[in-house]
Design a protein around this motif. Structure first.
Motif: not given
Ligand code: SF4
Lengths: 320, 115
Positions: B89-92
């Motif tokens: 998960l890129v953002h997390r």
């Protein structure tokens, strides 16, 4: 008025059930609005025993004009090529199929079994089953590669396990109303109008496919089913997300991966535990990629899509 | 007024950052993880996943069985980094493979990488 005869070989009756559920047009509309005369059908036919044999013989002799011969199920050849494992109306079904196909204006194969053998013809194919004009991907089948019906068209294949009700009735109507000329067929003799786009066309999960967000469990609304659950939507030709099932849903909309049932190789897997509903990978890359995409392109696309994915793609936007 | 959602989210992010640092420290200290063999086939993936499922689920065991590294591993001509992995998960900055479920960095890698 067009005479329709529907017989069933090695089958589960799934396409009959589908046909009886049709809505646009319905099976009744075929008779009342489109001039189709159902000579006989396994669930609707009135004739039994001698009367049925008489009817079939009258079709073969030309006494009754056979406009459309629809066949559901495989042609069973076992044992030893005799076809005795599937006897019907006093003789092996395969003999009726050959004679009726030769006199029909149009021959329509309904469902995977009749088109390319489907599940029964999967190895080891104990019933020695064939589709009417294909055995899996191989052209030929029971009627042979050069067969054409009296109209000049080869067998019209409407695959699916089962075929969607409206694909069946719409093609029957086109043929019965003299519009067969408008049906163009693809390399597997499927009507292009239904089988050119992909199951993924119209899928509500396309945005999650684009941003490479996976649904690892059945029934989730978030995520694409291709990455973990083996969904074949990106490489299967069908309009399942354009012409919805029961007019309101599809497998992928319900969180169930597409099984690729309109393609000749269906059911694809060796059915070993753990291989079904699981995306098979080789060195971390899916074995079966979306149609027309090669491995290098897939890796580049995935890297870029991941990097560009917005934050909302990671959240479950459906529960807010 | 205190925004509890924001408070909760920042507490979670602090916890995840701390856990990410703890992983990095363990790997820098030379934790011996099973970098090879990579999970090249379906059978191998299943084997590793089964080991993870039946383990005690502790952080170290996940790192060892998963074959974690602090840099991408090049395998079969493909650079395997969390950044491009399906489970990342890129953002997390999180690995959402249920059997791992850990904070990661884009340049880390593990042998369950898949795209
Ligand atoms: S599964 Fe993917 S995201 Fe998770 S640790 Fe391994 S490489 Fe990184």
């Amino acid at each position: 008025m067009a005479n329709l005869l529907w017989l069933q070989g090695g089958a589960c009756s799934g396409n009959t059930m589908s046909f009886l559920n049709a809505e646009e047009p319905s099976a009744v509309d075929l008779v009342t609005d489109f001039g189709i005369n159902v000579l006989w059908h396994p669930s609707l036919g009135m004739e039994l025993g001698d009367n049925l044999q008489k009817l079939l013989r009258a079709c073969v002799s030309g006494e009754i004009a056979l406009d459309i011969f629809a066949f559901e199920g495989t042609v069973v050849n076992a044992p030893d090529g005799t076809g005795d494992w599937n006897r019907f109306a006093g003789r092996p079904m395969k003999e009726w199929v050959r004679e009726l196909a030769n006199v029909a204006q149009f021959v329509v194969a309904l469902g995977d079994c009749a088109t390319w053998g489907g599940i029964p013809a999967t190895a080891p194919n104990p019933t020695d089953s064939q589709g009417l004009q294909f055995l899996k991907r191989e052209r030929g089948g029971f009627l042979g590669p050069d067969f054409t019906a009296k109209s000049g068209l080869p067998v019209i294949n409407i695959p699916g396990c089962p075929a969607h009700p409206d694909w069946i009735t719409q093609i029957l109507v086109a043929v019965a109303t003299g519009n067969a000329g408008e049906i163009t067929l693809d390399e597997f003799q499927r009507p292009k109008t239904f089988f050119t786009s992909f199951t993924q066309t119209g899928c509500t999960r396309n945005m999650h496919f684009a941003y490479k967000v996976s649904a690892p469990e059945f029934g989730q609304r978030k995520g694409c089913l291709f990455y973990d659950l083996g969904c074949r939507g990106p490489m299967t030709h069908s309009p399942c997300n354009r012409i919805l099932w029961n007019r309101q849903s599809s497998k992928t909309r319900a969180g169930m991966p597409c099984l690729g049932c309109t393609e000749p190789e269906f059911p694809f897997f060796d059915l070993e535990p753990g291989t079904v509903f699981k995306t098979q990978t080789v060195m971390g890359v899916p074995k079966d990629l979306p149609a027309g995409v090669d491995q290098a392109g897939y890796i580049k696309l995935t890297g870029a899509a991941k990097a560009a994915a917005p934050a909302w793609a990671e959240e479950d936007i459906f529960v807010v | 007024m205190v925004d509890e959602t924001t408070t909760g989210a920042s507490a979670r992010s602090e916890y995840e950052d701390a856990l990410r640092r703890e992983i990095e420290t363990k790997l820098r200290a030379g934790l011996d993880t099973e970098v090879e063999p990579r999970a090249d086939t379906h059978e191998r993936v299943q084997e590793i996943i089964t080991r993870l499922r039946t383990s005690d689920g502790s952080l170290e065991v996940k790192l060892v069985i998963g074959g974690f590294t602090l840099e991408p591993i090049e395998h079969g001509g493909i650079e395997q980094a969390c950044e491009t992995c399906m489970y990342y998960l890129v953002h997390r900055k999180w690995c959402e493979l249920p059997e791992l479920d850990l904070p990661v960095e884009p340049q880390w890698s593990c042998r369950l990488w898949r795209i």
